[in-house]
Motif scaffolding. Structure first.
Motif, PDB file in Angstrom:
ATOM      1  N   THR A 192       0.833  -1.195   0.000  1.00 19.11           N
ATOM      2  CA  THR A 192       0.000   0.000   0.000  1.00 19.11           C
ATOM      3  C   THR A 192       0.871   1.250   0.000  1.00 19.11           C
ATOM      4  OG1 THR A 192      -1.732  -1.142   1.262  1.00 19.11           O
ATOM      5  CG2 THR A 192      -1.792   1.260   1.253  1.00 19.11           C
ATOM      6  N   LEU A 193       0.558   2.175  -0.911  1.00 11.73           N
ATOM      7  CA  LEU A 193       1.207   3.478  -0.962  1.00 11.73           C
ATOM      8  C   LEU A 193       0.175   4.529  -0.597  1.00 11.73           C
ATOM      9  CD1 LEU A 193       3.547   5.379  -1.633  1.00 11.73           C
ATOM     10  CD2 LEU A 193       2.881   5.265  -4.043  1.00 11.73           C
ATOM     11  N   LEU A 194       0.389   5.229   0.524  1.00 13.05           N
ATOM     12  CA  LEU A 194      -0.532   6.252   1.013  1.00 13.05           C
ATOM     13  C   LEU A 194      -0.033   7.623   0.598  1.00 13.05           C
ATOM     14  CD1 LEU A 194      -0.808   4.890   4.679  1.00 13.05           C
ATOM     15  CD2 LEU A 194      -2.451   4.504   2.832  1.00 13.05           C
ATOM     16  N   LEU A 195      -0.898   8.406  -0.030  1.00 15.23           N
ATOM     17  CA  LEU A 195      -0.527   9.745  -0.488  1.00 15.23           C
ATOM     18  C   LEU A 195      -1.497  10.768   0.084  1.00 15.23           C
ATOM     19  CD1 LEU A 195       0.163   8.998  -4.271  1.00 15.23           C
ATOM     20  CD2 LEU A 195       1.802   8.970  -2.369  1.00 15.23           C
ATOM     21  N   THR A 196      -0.967  11.889   0.555  1.00 19.09           N
ATOM     22  CA  THR A 196      -1.831  12.954   1.050  1.00 19.09           C
ATOM     23  C   THR A 196      -2.096  14.010  -0.015  1.00 19.09           C
ATOM     24  OG1 THR A 196       0.012  14.276   1.895  1.00 19.09           O
ATOM     25  CG2 THR A 196      -0.909  12.611   3.369  1.00 19.09           C
ATOM     26  N   GLN A 197      -1.371  13.937  -1.125  1.00 23.46           N
ATOM     27  CA  GLN A 197      -1.584  14.846  -2.245  1.00 23.46           C
ATOM     28  C   GLN A 197      -1.830  14.035  -3.506  1.00 23.46           C
ATOM     29  OE1 GLN A 197       1.360  17.955  -2.719  1.00 23.46           O
ATOM     30  NE2 GLN A 197       1.934  17.889  -0.548  1.00 23.46           N
ATOM     31  N   ARG A 198      -2.823  14.442  -4.258  1.00 19.28           N
ATOM     32  CA  ARG A 198      -3.103  13.739  -5.510  1.00 19.28           C
ATOM     33  C   ARG A 198      -2.000  14.054  -6.520  1.00 19.28           C
ATOM     34  NH1 ARG A 198      -7.155  11.151  -8.071  1.00 19.28           N
ATOM     35  NH2 ARG A 198      -7.153  11.254 -10.346  1.00 19.28           N
ATOM     36  N   PRO A 199      -1.343  13.029  -7.057  1.00 17.05           N
ATOM     37  CA  PRO A 199      -0.262  13.273  -8.023  1.00 17.05           C
ATOM     38  C   PRO A 199      -0.783  13.959  -9.281  1.00 17.05           C
ATOM     39  CG  PRO A 199      -0.266  10.997  -7.247  1.00 17.05           C
ATOM     40  CD  PRO A 199      -1.557  11.596  -6.813  1.00 17.05           C
ATOM     41  N   ALA A 200       0.097  14.703  -9.924  1.00 14.19           N
ATOM     42  CA  ALA A 200      -0.283  15.369 -11.172  1.00 14.19           C
ATOM     43  C   ALA A 200      -0.635  14.345 -12.238  1.00 14.19           C
ATOM     44  CB  ALA A 200       0.855  16.269 -11.645  1.00 14.19           C
ATOM     45  N   GLN A 201      -0.001  13.183 -12.171  1.00 17.73           N
ATOM     46  CA  GLN A 201      -0.268  12.126 -13.150  1.00 17.73           C
ATOM     47  C   GLN A 201      -0.132  10.769 -12.486  1.00 17.73           C
ATOM     48  OE1 GLN A 201       2.226  12.301 -16.598  1.00 17.73           O
ATOM     49  NE2 GLN A 201       1.107  10.716 -17.715  1.00 17.73           N
ATOM     50  N   LEU A 202      -1.133   9.922 -12.668  1.00 18.87           N
ATOM     51  CA  LEU A 202      -1.088   8.562 -12.136  1.00 18.87           C
ATOM     52  C   LEU A 202      -0.371   7.646 -13.123  1.00 18.87           C
ATOM     53  CD1 LEU A 202      -4.710   8.359 -10.767  1.00 18.87           C
ATOM     54  CD2 LEU A 202      -2.643   8.062  -9.392  1.00 18.87           C
ATOM     55  N   PRO A 203       0.301   6.611 -12.653  1.00 18.52           N
ATOM     56  CA  PRO A 203       0.963   5.675 -13.564  1.00 18.52           C
ATOM     57  C   PRO A 203      -0.065   5.047 -14.511  1.00 18.52           C
ATOM     58  CG  PRO A 203       1.700   5.317 -11.314  1.00 18.52           C
ATOM     59  CD  PRO A 203       0.543   6.260 -11.235  1.00 18.52           C
ATOM     60  N   PRO A 204       0.265   4.867 -15.781  1.00 16.88           N
ATOM     61  CA  PRO A 204      -0.694   4.295 -16.735  1.00 16.88           C
ATOM     62  C   PRO A 204      -1.047   2.843 -16.448  1.00 16.88           C
ATOM     63  CG  PRO A 204       1.490   4.503 -17.729  1.00 16.88           C
ATOM     64  CD  PRO A 204       1.549   5.214 -16.416  1.00 16.88           C
ATOM     65  N   TYR A 248      -6.531   3.185  -6.127  1.00 19.03           N
ATOM     66  CA  TYR A 248      -6.082   2.781  -7.463  1.00 19.03           C
ATOM     67  C   TYR A 248      -5.292   1.484  -7.314  1.00 19.03           C
ATOM     68  CZ  TYR A 248      -7.183   7.643  -8.452  1.00 19.03           C
ATOM     69  OH  TYR A 248      -7.825   8.856  -8.559  1.00 19.03           O
ATOM     70  N   ALA A 249      -5.519   0.537  -8.202  1.00 17.90           N
ATOM     71  CA  ALA A 249      -4.893  -0.785  -8.130  1.00 17.90           C
ATOM     72  C   ALA A 249      -3.850  -0.944  -9.228  1.00 17.90           C
ATOM     73  CB  ALA A 249      -5.945  -1.879  -8.243  1.00 17.90           C
ATOM     74  N   GLY A 250      -2.759  -1.642  -8.921  1.00 17.68           N
ATOM     75  CA  GLY A 250      -1.705  -1.906  -9.885  1.00 17.68           C
ATOM     76  C   GLY A 250      -0.470  -2.482  -9.185  1.00 17.68           C
ATOM     77  N   ASP A 251       0.609  -2.543  -9.767  1.00 18.08           N
ATOM     78  CA  ASP A 251       0.970  -2.227 -11.121  1.00 18.08           C
ATOM     79  C   ASP A 251       0.522  -3.386 -12.003  1.00 18.08           C
ATOM     80  OD1 ASP A 251       2.364  -1.867 -13.546  1.00 18.08           O
ATOM     81  OD2 ASP A 251       4.133  -1.097 -12.569  1.00 18.08           O
ATOM     82  N   LEU A 252      -0.364  -3.111 -12.957  1.00 21.47           N
ATOM     83  CA  LEU A 252      -0.925  -4.165 -13.797  1.00 21.47           C
ATOM     84  C   LEU A 252       0.108  -4.804 -14.718  1.00 21.47           C
ATOM     85  CD1 LEU A 252      -4.346  -2.501 -14.729  1.00 21.47           C
ATOM     86  CD2 LEU A 252      -3.851  -4.146 -12.906  1.00 21.47           C
ATOM     87  N   ALA A 253       1.278  -4.196 -14.835  1.00 22.36           N
ATOM     88  CA  ALA A 253       2.340  -4.795 -15.644  1.00 22.36           C
ATOM     89  C   ALA A 253       2.991  -5.972 -14.932  1.00 22.36           C
ATOM     90  CB  ALA A 253       3.396  -3.745 -15.984  1.00 22.36           C
ATOM     91  N   VAL A 254       2.771  -6.083 -13.607  1.00 21.10           N
ATOM     92  CA  VAL A 254       3.295  -7.217 -12.854  1.00 21.10           C
ATOM     93  C   VAL A 254       2.115  -7.934 -12.196  1.00 21.10           C
ATOM     94  CG1 VAL A 254       5.674  -6.458 -12.555  1.00 21.10           C
ATOM     95  CG2 VAL A 254       3.934  -5.555 -11.039  1.00 21.10           C
ATOM     96  N   ASP A 255       2.143  -8.150 -10.890  1.00 18.75           N
ATOM     97  CA  ASP A 255       1.032  -8.844 -10.226  1.00 18.75           C
ATOM     98  C   ASP A 255      -0.248  -8.028 -10.241  1.00 18.75           C
ATOM     99  OD1 ASP A 255       2.700 -10.892  -9.737  1.00 18.75           O
ATOM    100  OD2 ASP A 255       2.587 -10.833  -7.553  1.00 18.75           O
ATOM    101  N   GLY A 256      -0.110  -6.718 -10.104  1.00 19.81           N
ATOM    102  CA  GLY A 256      -1.288  -5.860 -10.110  1.00 19.81           C
ATOM    103  C   GLY A 256      -2.104  -5.905  -8.838  1.00 19.81           C
ATOM    104  N   ARG A 257      -1.528  -6.369  -7.729  1.00 16.85           N
ATOM    105  CA  ARG A 257      -2.258  -6.464  -6.471  1.00 16.85           C
ATOM    106  C   ARG A 257      -1.854  -5.408  -5.459  1.00 16.85           C
ATOM    107  NH1 ARG A 257      -1.661 -12.562  -4.650  1.00 16.85           N
ATOM    108  NH2 ARG A 257       0.348 -12.386  -5.724  1.00 16.85           N
ATOM    109  N   GLY A 258      -1.082  -4.429  -5.888  1.00 19.07           N
ATOM    110  CA  GLY A 258      -0.755  -3.314  -5.030  1.00 19.07           C
ATOM    111  C   GLY A 258      -1.837  -2.244  -5.099  1.00 19.07           C
ATOM    112  N   GLU A 259      -1.707  -1.239  -4.240  1.00 14.90           N
ATOM    113  CA  GLU A 259      -2.716  -0.183  -4.239  1.00 14.90           C
ATOM    114  C   GLU A 259      -2.103   1.156  -3.850  1.00 14.90           C
ATOM    115  OE1 GLU A 259      -5.710  -1.216  -1.391  1.00 14.90           O
ATOM    116  OE2 GLU A 259      -4.329  -1.145   0.320  1.00 14.90           O
ATOM    117  N   ILE A 260      -2.652   2.203  -4.467  1.00 16.88           N
ATOM    118  CA  ILE A 260      -2.332   3.572  -4.102  1.00 16.88           C
ATOM    119  C   ILE A 260      -3.599   4.172  -3.510  1.00 16.88           C
ATOM    120  CG2 ILE A 260      -1.674   5.859  -4.933  1.00 16.88           C
ATOM    121  CD1 ILE A 260      -0.172   4.490  -7.206  1.00 16.88           C
TER     122      ILE A 260
END
Length: 281
Positions: free
Chosen positions: A214-226, A265-277
């Motif tokens: 899990t990656l916790l962010l307090t600011q919405r990034p300008a761009q999310l990973p595709p 948001y769920a990903g990284d779909l290029a690998v397992d894809g079971r992480g989350e932001i």
């Protein structure tokens, strides 16, 4: 009341010093004279503790005592030439007044290490347990893995009040990392598991190759990973438990409420894809 050993820098050696031998429990079992005779490696050179530090002995105040620990070590006037502070530490309380060099808390397995200043590269690298706090800024590869190794941090808590460099928590597998400032590029890269919180801004390529965790962010990034997709429901219980566990940590993480669900948001779909932001607005 526990025993406190104090090392005050009196004569900088002029080169980088490996301080991994300076551990609270080990020094508590030695006399002042024995501590002064400890030899510290320094690349192709070496130095004697008594030539660099003024050694004193006393009783630790309650504010410095670690829970269930019988030894406290205080290093005063520390500077970035002091590498591997608290490396492989398993018990006790180590407080550093000043900045440290590289590999602070390297493979640390227990105890409490507090650096009241900045820390260099590879801080908490391959950390296994305990609590490490940096009140200033931190260099690259914090909570990450050595080059060629497959696992970064596997346990414990790392708290950085300031900014952190590149490759934060690279290959991290378990534990908690909280950053009160900004993070450099490739933060949470190749994350296997664990929880990372970043209060400030992110550099490029964050969450690259993230498998789980899990990656916790307090600011919405300008761009999310595709390779991350929005959505996700049914994590109310998980969020409530996570918020409760962060109640005693640094702001803003300690100020969150279970009723305010983050955007997931769920990903990284290029690998397992079971992480989350999780973006907490």
């Amino acid at each position: 009341m526990s025993l406190r050993t104090t090392l005050r820098v009196k004569t900088p050696p002029g080169f980088r010093v490996d301080a991994s031998a300076l551990l609270p429990v080990r020094l508590a079992a030695m006399s002042v004279a024995e501590i002064e005779r400890i030899v510290l490696p320094a690349g192709n050179d070496r130095c004697i503790v008594g030539d660099v530090f003024e050694v004193s002995r006393g009783e630790a105040t309650p504010a410095l005592e670690a829970p269930h620990a019988g030894a406290t070590l205080v290093i005063e006037n520390a500077a970035p030439w002091l590498d591997r502070v608290g490396a492989r530490m398993t018990d006790g309380h180590l407080v550093v007044h000043g900045s440290t060099g590289d590999y602070s808390g390297f493979q640390m397995a227990g105890g409490v290490l507090r650096i009241e200043g900045d820390a260099g590269h590879f801080t908490a690298c391959e950390m296994r347990g305990g609590r490490l706090t940096v009140t200033g800024h931190c260099g690259d590869f914090a909570a990450g893995a050595l080059v060629g190794d497959m696992e970064g941090m596997t346990g414990g808590t790392l708290t950085i009040h300031g900014n952190v460099g590149a490759r934060l928590a690279d290959r991290m597998r378990r534990g908690l990392v909280l950053v009160g400032g900004n993070a450099g590029e490739f933060a949470a890269s190749r994350l296997v598991a664990g929880t990372i919180g970043i209060a400030g801004q992110l550099g490029a390529h964050y969450a690259y190759g993230m498998r789980r965790g899990t990656l916790l962010l307090t600011q919405r990034p300008a761009q999310l990973p595709p390779t991350f997709t929005g959505g996700g429901r049914g994590f109310d219980v998980f969020w409530a438990l996570l918020v409760r566990s962060l109640a005693g940590e640094i702001a803003p993480f300690s100020q969150w409420h279970a009723a305010s669900l983050p955007t997931r948001y769920a990903g990284d779909l290029a690998v397992d894809g079971r992480g989350e932001i999780l973006v907490v607005s």
